[in-house]
Design a protein around this motif. Structure first.
Motif, PDB file in Angstrom:
ATOM      1  N   THR A 119       9.065 -67.501 -60.399  1.00  0.00           N
ATOM      2  CA  THR A 119       8.507 -67.963 -59.136  1.00  0.00           C
ATOM      3  C   THR A 119       7.041 -67.537 -59.090  1.00  0.00           C
ATOM      4  O   THR A 119       6.724 -66.370 -59.326  1.00  0.00           O
ATOM      5  N   ARG A 166       6.001 -66.393 -68.446  1.00  0.00           N
ATOM      6  CA  ARG A 166       5.379 -65.190 -67.857  1.00  0.00           C
ATOM      7  C   ARG A 166       3.853 -65.288 -67.902  1.00  0.00           C
ATOM      8  O   ARG A 166       3.168 -64.930 -66.945  1.00  0.00           O
ATOM      9  N   LYS A 171       2.515 -67.823 -65.339  1.00  0.00           N
ATOM     10  CA  LYS A 171       2.534 -67.221 -63.994  1.00  0.00           C
ATOM     11  C   LYS A 171       1.307 -66.322 -63.800  1.00  0.00           C
ATOM     12  O   LYS A 171       0.609 -66.411 -62.786  1.00  0.00           O
ATOM     13  N   GLN A 172       1.016 -65.488 -64.787  1.00  0.00           N
ATOM     14  CA  GLN A 172      -0.148 -64.594 -64.668  1.00  0.00           C
ATOM     15  C   GLN A 172      -1.447 -65.373 -64.587  1.00  0.00           C
ATOM     16  O   GLN A 172      -2.343 -65.013 -63.823  1.00  0.00           O
ATOM     17  N   VAL A 194      -4.241 -63.144 -68.696  1.00  0.00           N
ATOM     18  CA  VAL A 194      -3.005 -62.534 -69.186  1.00  0.00           C
ATOM     19  C   VAL A 194      -3.290 -61.074 -69.523  1.00  0.00           C
ATOM     20  O   VAL A 194      -4.218 -60.768 -70.266  1.00  0.00           O
ATOM     21  N   GLY A 243       7.643 -58.871 -74.555  1.00  0.00           N
ATOM     22  CA  GLY A 243       7.078 -59.912 -73.700  1.00  0.00           C
ATOM     23  C   GLY A 243       7.895 -61.186 -73.736  1.00  0.00           C
ATOM     24  O   GLY A 243       7.804 -62.020 -72.838  1.00  0.00           O
ATOM     25  N   LEU A 284      15.331 -63.337 -68.559  1.00  0.00           N
ATOM     26  CA  LEU A 284      14.755 -64.627 -68.152  1.00  0.00           C
ATOM     27  C   LEU A 284      15.307 -65.730 -69.029  1.00  0.00           C
ATOM     28  O   LEU A 284      15.367 -65.567 -70.243  1.00  0.00           O
ATOM     29  N   PRO A 302       3.354 -55.701 -69.205  1.00  0.00           N
ATOM     30  CA  PRO A 302       3.316 -56.775 -70.195  1.00  0.00           C
ATOM     31  C   PRO A 302       4.564 -56.805 -71.097  1.00  0.00           C
ATOM     32  O   PRO A 302       4.731 -57.750 -71.854  1.00  0.00           O
ATOM     33  N   GLU A 362      13.880 -55.371 -67.669  1.00  0.00           N
ATOM     34  CA  GLU A 362      14.701 -56.482 -67.204  1.00  0.00           C
ATOM     35  C   GLU A 362      16.118 -56.368 -67.760  1.00  0.00           C
ATOM     36  O   GLU A 362      17.104 -56.626 -67.070  1.00  0.00           O
TER      37      GLU A 362
END
Ligand code: NAD
Ligand code: ZN
Ligand code: ZN
Lengths: 158, 389
Positions: free
Chosen positions: A53, A114, A117-118, A125, A153, A158, B109, B115
């Motif tokens: 999101t 990811r 989003k950044q 990033v 990363g 996810l 990062p 998670e």
């Protein structure tokens, strides 16, 4: 509640806490921990939409060549779903492969989501390496951890 | 530059490491003036958070002088004397906009590890392992500060380095606990742990209007500091039944707010202590939660418990029945320091919040191994070792 009663029950459990229990507990896998799904077959899991999101309007995500570079780089292999999030939470940016992805593909997709989003939220990033550190005396645990962080990363649920 | 690094379980060394560089537009480089040990480091050092690599630079509570700024930095400039929050937050994501800075989506990062452990990843933290981002810590001559406009605060002239230093983590953590636990005028507040964090939680509760504040520990020199410098009352849990004492002094109700500032290596005696030690050593539980258990049992019906102590994964014998049947609110968090630091620095400037007494041992960075040994073993009345690079 009477603390002595709690202590009593602890006493019982404490004596059990031997090697047998350890062996058993080491094999416990908690559902949902460590991977996106522990119950689905790999085919279904691989086809799931992976979503972040982003605090922006759906238009700000862009389309086609205007998409953030990390997502644009994945090209036609992934399909995108861009929808407003409930309330004030921004935009849900979801992606999945049209074909059956490999683990590396999924890692690339997680990183791309990811990083996109950044780029939208912050404009860059975040980089951590190279970070100052002392002598890395080689240890098996260190090597394992290095592998883990190099990929982190692109890992996660996810 | 010189830096204090983790070189094995309970082993700290000082070595020469490369200088940090600006890697992102929002970075600054700080020349560190003061950097301190924190109770959280002990969990790392002891191997309870097994994501450290040999050579990692330690330290997350610090202040210093800006010596270089990235192209995107707007609010900070070379020469500013700043104190930096221990958590790294972008200031732009939804969590940052809610002022839940330690939950920042963009501060770590390497979010894959946390998670996987917790279902979602919180933000990053300086010097706090590869699970929290792999950021180099502050026990060094220089440190790189990402998102500097968000996390670095200019120290008012009248606030000394020693005082400002603790706004970074101990005070902001304590303040957050008292605030987010909902402390109101007239409340009775109990705080477990008289380290830097517990003492500052107690002080914050007083500044937020609590009527009476009790701090629980067993180390006499820390309890004496609480009475003298914080102005709260104390309970020595090695001599007193904490639950009975708290019931007696609260008219049988129990404290309205209970703040736990002990963490995963909580000490306890008797069978409960032995049980937790054995289970933790056998890796049957990762964390020892005795102070959290006690806080939940002590809390008044409908009251609020805040967990400030750091926990890694799993605990055992958690009194869920008491939590549910007494209608408690239990909350925890890593520090949302950016939310509180401006106000904390104002209180510091007015002399309402003093922290110098926490810095019981100030020494050159080269002596970090000794500083950590004293802090870990709590010898010579050590509350915090502060390093001057
Ligand atoms: N939430 C956050 O962002 C945040 C920030 C900083 C520190 N922390 C955590 O807060 C905790 C305290 O930090 P600190 O720097 O004050 O550490 P510290 O080690 O100096 O203090 C801990 C204190 O707890 C006492 N204690 C141990 N067992 C106890 C028990 N059963 N009941 C009451 N007291 C007990 C010890 O005697 C000691 O004085 C640590 O777990 C640390 O990791 C959290
Ligand atoms: Zn800390
Ligand atoms: Zn953020």
């Amino acid at each position: 509640m009477a603390v002595p009663r709690i202590l009593d029950s602890l006493r019982g459990a404490a004596t059990e806490a031997g090697g047998a229990l350890l062996g058993r507990l080491q094999h416990v896998r908690l559902p949902g921990l460590g991977q996106s799904s522990t119950t689905e077959d790999p085919e279904t899991a691989a086809r799931r939409w992976r979503a972040v999101t982003v605090l922006c309007s759906p238009e700000q995500v862009g389309t086609g060549a205007d998409l953030p570079a990390p997502l644009a780089a994945l090209g036609d292999r992934v399909e995108l779903r861009i929808t407003p999030a409930p309330g004030d939470r921004g935009t849900e940016l979801a992606a999945r492969y049209r074909d059956r992805p490999s683990d590396d593909d999924l890692r690339a997709l997680r990183s791309a989501l990811r990083e996109s989003k950044q780029l939208i939220e912050v404009g860059e990033v975040l980089r951590v390496d190279p970070a100052p550190h002392g002598v890395r005396r080689p240890t098996p645990q260190g090597a394992a951890l290095e592998g883990m962080t190099r990929r982190a990363g692109g890992e996660g649920v996810l | 530059m010189r830096a204090a690094t983790w070189t094995g379980v309970n082993e700290v060394s000082v070595e020469t490491v490369p200088d940090p560089q600006i890697l992102n537009d929002h970075d600054v480089i700080l020349r560190v003036r003061r950097t301190t040990t924190c109770g959280s480091d002990l969990h790392l050092l002891g191997g309870y958070i097994p994501f450290m690599r040999v050579g990692d630079v330690l330290g997350h509570e610090f202040m210093g002088e800006v010596v270089e700024v990235g192209r995107g930095v707007r609010e900070r400039k070379v020469g500013d004397r700043v104190v930096v929050n221990s958590f790294i937050a972008c200031g732009h994501c939804w969590y940052c906009r809610q002022e839940l800075y330690s939950l920042c989506d963009n501060g770590n990062p390497n979010p894959g590890i946390t998670e996987s452990l917790w279902g979602q990843s919180p933000g990053g933290c300086f010097g706090y392992s590869h699970a929290m981002g792999g950021w180099a810590g502050s026990h060094a001559e220089y440190v790189r500060v990402p998102y500097a406009d968000v996390g670095a605060f200019v120290v008012p002239e009248e606030v000394s380095d020693e005082r400002a230093l603790f706004a970074s983590d101990a005070v902001s953590t304590g303040w957050m606990g008292a605030d987010l636990a909902g402390t109101k005028p007239g409340d009775v507040v109990a705080v477990w742990g008289a380290g830097g964090v517990g003492q500052m939680a107690a002080r914050a509760a007083m500044l937020l209007g609590a009527e009476r504040v009790y701090v629980i520990d067993r180390l006499p020199e820390r309890l004496a500091q609480v009475r003298e410098h914080v102005g709260a009352e104390t309970i020595d849990y090695s001599r007193t039944d904490v639950l009975a004492e708290l019931r007696e002094v609260t008219g049988g109700r129990g404290p309205d707010v209970c703040i736990e500032a002990v963490g995963m290596e909580a000490h306890s005696s008797g069978i409960q202590g032995a049980y937790d030690q054995v289970k933790q050593q056998l890796r049957l539980q990762t964390d020892r939660p005795s102070a959290v258990r006690e806080a939940i049992l002590a809390c008044r019906k409908g009251g609020s418990v805040f967990v400030l102590g750091v926990f890694a994964l799993m605990v055992d014998k958690f009194p869920l029945g008491a939590l549910m049947n007494k209608g408690l609110t239990v909350r925890g968090a890593q520090v949302h320091g950016q939310r509180y630091m401006p106000r904390i620095l104002e209180h510091m400037a007015r002399g309402e919040l003093t922290t110098e007494h926490l810095a019981t041992h100030v020494m050159p960075l080269e002596e970090a191994p000794r500083g950590y040994r004293m802090f870990k073993d709590k010898t010579d009345g050590c509350v915090r070792s502060v390093f001057v690079p």
